[in-house]
Design a protein around this motif. Structure first.
Motif, PDB file in Angstrom:
ATOM      1  N   SER A   1       0.800  -1.265  -0.041  1.00 17.20           N
ATOM      2  CA  SER A   1       0.061   0.011  -0.022  1.00 17.20           C
ATOM      3  C   SER A   1       0.826   1.346  -0.058  1.00 17.20           C
ATOM      4  O   SER A   1       1.974   1.146   0.437  1.00 17.20           O
ATOM      5  CB  SER A   1      -0.855   0.053   1.205  1.00 17.20           C
ATOM      6  OG  SER A   1      -0.088  -0.150   2.560  1.00 17.20           O
ATOM      7  N   ILE A   2       0.184   2.352  -0.425  1.00 17.77           N
ATOM      8  CA  ILE A   2       0.883   3.654  -0.439  1.00 17.77           C
ATOM      9  C   ILE A   2      -0.150   4.624   0.020  1.00 17.77           C
ATOM     10  O   ILE A   2      -1.431   4.566  -0.376  1.00 17.77           O
ATOM     11  CB  ILE A   2       1.576   4.218  -1.895  1.00 17.77           C
ATOM     12  CG1 ILE A   2       2.244   3.113  -2.526  1.00 17.77           C
ATOM     13  CG2 ILE A   2       2.250   5.608  -1.684  1.00 17.77           C
ATOM     14  CD1 ILE A   2       2.759   3.512  -3.754  1.00 17.77           C
ATOM     15  N   LEU A   3       0.200   5.663   0.986  1.00 17.70           N
ATOM     16  CA  LEU A   3      -0.400   6.611   1.457  1.00 17.70           C
ATOM     17  C   LEU A   3      -0.038   7.885   1.059  1.00 17.70           C
ATOM     18  O   LEU A   3       1.473   7.988   1.279  1.00 17.70           O
ATOM     19  CB  LEU A   3      -0.792   6.546   2.999  1.00 17.70           C
ATOM     20  CG  LEU A   3      -1.510   7.683   3.646  1.00 17.70           C
ATOM     21  CD1 LEU A   3      -3.079   7.816   3.370  1.00 17.70           C
ATOM     22  CD2 LEU A   3      -1.241   7.781   5.159  1.00 17.70           C
ATOM     23  N   VAL A   4      -0.627   8.936   0.484  1.00 21.13           N
ATOM     24  CA  VAL A   4      -0.018  10.281   0.225  1.00 21.13           C
ATOM     25  C   VAL A   4      -0.921  11.427   0.780  1.00 21.13           C
ATOM     26  O   VAL A   4      -2.314  11.184   0.862  1.00 21.13           O
ATOM     27  CB  VAL A   4       0.286  10.580  -1.268  1.00 21.13           C
ATOM     28  CG1 VAL A   4       1.059   9.156  -1.901  1.00 21.13           C
ATOM     29  CG2 VAL A   4      -1.155  10.403  -2.234  1.00 21.13           C
ATOM     30  N   THR A   5      -0.678  12.484   1.183  1.00 24.51           N
ATOM     31  CA  THR A   5      -1.465  13.509   1.349  1.00 24.51           C
ATOM     32  C   THR A   5      -0.953  14.702   0.559  1.00 24.51           C
ATOM     33  O   THR A   5       0.182  14.689  -0.030  1.00 24.51           O
ATOM     34  CB  THR A   5      -1.308  14.031   2.973  1.00 24.51           C
ATOM     35  OG1 THR A   5       0.082  14.557   3.032  1.00 24.51           O
ATOM     36  CG2 THR A   5      -1.579  12.765   3.882  1.00 24.51           C
ATOM     37  N   TYR A   6      -2.096  15.532   0.043  1.00 22.82           N
ATOM     38  CA  TYR A   6      -1.786  16.600  -0.740  1.00 22.82           C
ATOM     39  C   TYR A   6      -3.139  17.753  -0.364  1.00 22.82           C
ATOM     40  O   TYR A   6      -3.865  17.505   0.305  1.00 22.82           O
ATOM     41  CB  TYR A   6      -2.074  16.152  -2.134  1.00 22.82           C
ATOM     42  CG  TYR A   6      -3.349  15.558  -2.311  1.00 22.82           C
ATOM     43  CD1 TYR A   6      -4.487  15.706  -2.892  1.00 22.82           C
ATOM     44  CD2 TYR A   6      -3.164  14.034  -2.030  1.00 22.82           C
ATOM     45  CE1 TYR A   6      -5.544  15.123  -3.196  1.00 22.82           C
ATOM     46  CE2 TYR A   6      -4.388  13.156  -2.356  1.00 22.82           C
ATOM     47  CZ  TYR A   6      -5.424  13.867  -2.795  1.00 22.82           C
ATOM     48  OH  TYR A   6      -6.493  12.962  -3.126  1.00 22.82           O
ATOM     49  N   ASN A   7      -2.482  19.230  -0.915  1.00 20.95           N
ATOM     50  CA  ASN A   7      -3.389  19.987  -0.516  1.00 20.95           C
ATOM     51  C   ASN A   7      -4.326  20.569  -1.579  1.00 20.95           C
ATOM     52  O   ASN A   7      -5.593  20.850  -1.302  1.00 20.95           O
ATOM     53  CB  ASN A   7      -2.810  21.146  -0.365  1.00 20.95           C
ATOM     54  CG  ASN A   7      -2.171  21.379   1.321  1.00 20.95           C
ATOM     55  OD1 ASN A   7      -2.772  20.975   1.976  1.00 20.95           O
ATOM     56  ND2 ASN A   7      -0.882  21.708   1.342  1.00 20.95           N
ATOM     57  N   ASP A   8      -3.947  20.604  -2.669  1.00 20.93           N
ATOM     58  CA  ASP A   8      -4.714  20.920  -4.008  1.00 20.93           C
ATOM     59  C   ASP A   8      -5.487  19.635  -4.666  1.00 20.93           C
ATOM     60  O   ASP A   8      -5.051  18.351  -4.427  1.00 20.93           O
ATOM     61  CB  ASP A   8      -3.953  21.320  -4.985  1.00 20.93           C
ATOM     62  CG  ASP A   8      -3.290  22.728  -4.412  1.00 20.93           C
ATOM     63  OD1 ASP A   8      -3.837  23.386  -3.706  1.00 20.93           O
ATOM     64  OD2 ASP A   8      -2.213  22.810  -4.889  1.00 20.93           O
ATOM     65  N   GLU A   9      -6.331  19.863  -5.306  1.00 18.51           N
ATOM     66  CA  GLU A   9      -7.156  18.881  -6.483  1.00 18.51           C
ATOM     67  C   GLU A   9      -6.284  18.244  -7.285  1.00 18.51           C
ATOM     68  O   GLU A   9      -6.075  19.019  -8.633  1.00 18.51           O
ATOM     69  CB  GLU A   9      -8.217  19.344  -6.847  1.00 18.51           C
ATOM     70  CG  GLU A   9      -9.536  19.655  -5.756  1.00 18.51           C
ATOM     71  CD  GLU A   9      -9.952  18.628  -5.230  1.00 18.51           C
ATOM     72  OE1 GLU A   9      -9.935  17.588  -5.687  1.00 18.51           O
ATOM     73  OE2 GLU A   9     -10.658  18.566  -4.366  1.00 18.51           O
ATOM     74  N   VAL A  10      -5.672  17.385  -7.297  1.00 16.22           N
ATOM     75  CA  VAL A  10      -4.657  16.910  -8.072  1.00 16.22           C
ATOM     76  C   VAL A  10      -5.016  15.214  -8.758  1.00 16.22           C
ATOM     77  O   VAL A  10      -5.743  14.677  -7.680  1.00 16.22           O
ATOM     78  CB  VAL A  10      -3.170  16.630  -7.713  1.00 16.22           C
ATOM     79  CG1 VAL A  10      -2.536  18.313  -7.334  1.00 16.22           C
ATOM     80  CG2 VAL A  10      -3.232  15.917  -6.258  1.00 16.22           C
ATOM     81  N   THR A  11      -4.628  14.983  -9.932  1.00 11.41           N
ATOM     82  CA  THR A  11      -5.233  13.740 -10.392  1.00 11.41           C
ATOM     83  C   THR A  11      -4.269  12.663  -9.848  1.00 11.41           C
ATOM     84  O   THR A  11      -3.367  12.923  -9.121  1.00 11.41           O
ATOM     85  CB  THR A  11      -4.889  13.703 -12.024  1.00 11.41           C
ATOM     86  OG1 THR A  11      -3.482  13.975 -12.172  1.00 11.41           O
ATOM     87  CG2 THR A  11      -5.634  14.914 -12.481  1.00 11.41           C
ATOM     88  N   LEU A  12      -4.954  11.344  -9.827  1.00 13.27           N
ATOM     89  CA  LEU A  12      -3.922  10.357  -9.573  1.00 13.27           C
ATOM     90  C   LEU A  12      -2.512  10.328  -9.998  1.00 13.27           C
ATOM     91  O   LEU A  12      -1.583   9.875  -9.189  1.00 13.27           O
ATOM     92  CB  LEU A  12      -4.649   9.306  -9.580  1.00 13.27           C
ATOM     93  CG  LEU A  12      -5.869   8.418  -8.700  1.00 13.27           C
ATOM     94  CD1 LEU A  12      -6.681   7.425  -9.279  1.00 13.27           C
ATOM     95  CD2 LEU A  12      -5.668   8.412  -7.226  1.00 13.27           C
ATOM     96  N   GLU A  13      -2.460  10.541 -10.912  1.00 14.37           N
ATOM     97  CA  GLU A  13      -0.984  10.632 -11.869  1.00 14.37           C
ATOM     98  C   GLU A  13      -0.331  11.606 -11.142  1.00 14.37           C
ATOM     99  O   GLU A  13       1.044  11.331 -10.906  1.00 14.37           O
ATOM    100  CB  GLU A  13      -1.284  10.852 -13.227  1.00 14.37           C
ATOM    101  CG  GLU A  13       0.116  10.682 -13.946  1.00 14.37           C
ATOM    102  CD  GLU A  13      -0.105  10.443 -15.455  1.00 14.37           C
ATOM    103  OE1 GLU A  13       0.816  10.580 -16.352  1.00 14.37           O
ATOM    104  OE2 GLU A  13      -1.020  10.325 -16.083  1.00 14.37           O
ATOM    105  N   ALA A  14      -0.808  12.747 -10.899  1.00 14.81           N
ATOM    106  CA  ALA A  14       0.078  13.738 -10.045  1.00 14.81           C
ATOM    107  C   ALA A  14       0.449  13.469  -8.880  1.00 14.81           C
ATOM    108  O   ALA A  14       1.351  13.825  -8.302  1.00 14.81           O
ATOM    109  CB  ALA A  14      -0.636  15.046 -10.178  1.00 14.81           C
TER     110      ALA A  14
END
Length: 220
Positions: free
Chosen positions: A59-72
């Motif tokens: 598994s991989i968990l990521v966090t992000y602030n902006d609306e970004v695509t899965l590829e991004a």
């Protein structure tokens, strides 16, 4: 702050690529400017804390602030790797709403209130770094209780994930409602007793508890 958790199951003949990915993926994730935090993790066999790892599931968990695509979020290389070597991919797009605690001394999901008035379907991530001198107590007490989760009212699914086998452990679970989750977590006498033990005996050097709304589930 938003988060994505991707669980992948490798084809049996490609299981070795799961091991390789945990080393290789660190490079593109480290240099990915679209994410704030990431964790590469293995999984247990029975959907919760488990001494026996599932060497075909990662598994991989990521966090992000902006609306970004899965590829991004993950990069084209990682997603193409999964398409090539994995027989199943389950992706959860998550909105953290409540929580407390730290992961690597960081509030990885931002500043969250301890609770809200949200009562719908909910996902929960509980993780801890277990003190080495408390490992025996953890596995004797927590693992048997966690195994009862799959029979609890309102339970939908769960995954046991972790960075380091037996020491850095986490469970991601989804429930029909917050009420169902709370009934299992706080009203079952055995579970309540174990929670009290973890605090009194100081089993963890670091822990975190976060609740999410599942915005989207993608299966491939």
């Amino acid at each position: 702050m938003k988060a994505t958790l991707i669980i992948v199951k490798y084809k049996p003949i490609f299981a070795i690529f799961g091991f390789l990915s945990m080393a290789i993926f660190r490079i593109p994730l480290f240099f990915n400017k679209n994410i704030q935090f990431y964790k590469l993790m293995g999984t247990g066999k029975n959907g919760t804390f488990d001494k026996v790892p599932d060497l075909s599931q990662w598994s991989i968990l990521v966090t992000y602030n902006d609306e970004v695509t899965l590829e991004a979020q993950f990069g084209g290389f990682i997603l193409k790797w999964f398409d090539l070597f994995c027989k199943k991919q389950t992706i959860y797009i998550l909105q953290p709403i409540e929580g407390h605690g730290f992961w690597d001394q960081k509030k990885v999901f931002g500043e969250l209130p301890p609770t809200t008035d949200y009562e719908g379907q909910i996902a929960v991530l509980t993780r801890a770094t277990i003190r080495l001198n408390k490992l025996r107590y953890f596995w004797e007490n927590v693992a048997p209780i966690a195994s009862q989760m799959v029979t609890a009212d309102g339970f939908i699914t769960s995954y046991g994930v972790g960075e380091i086998p037996w020491v850095k452990q986490a469970t991601f679970s989804i429930w029909e409602s917050k009420a169902a989750m709370k009934k299992f977590a706080y009203r079952m006498p055995q579970h309540k007793a174990v929670i009290q033990k973890t605090r009194k005996q100081n089993w963890y050097s670091e822990d975190m508890f976060t609740r999410f709304i599942v915005k989207q589930k993608i299966e491939k």
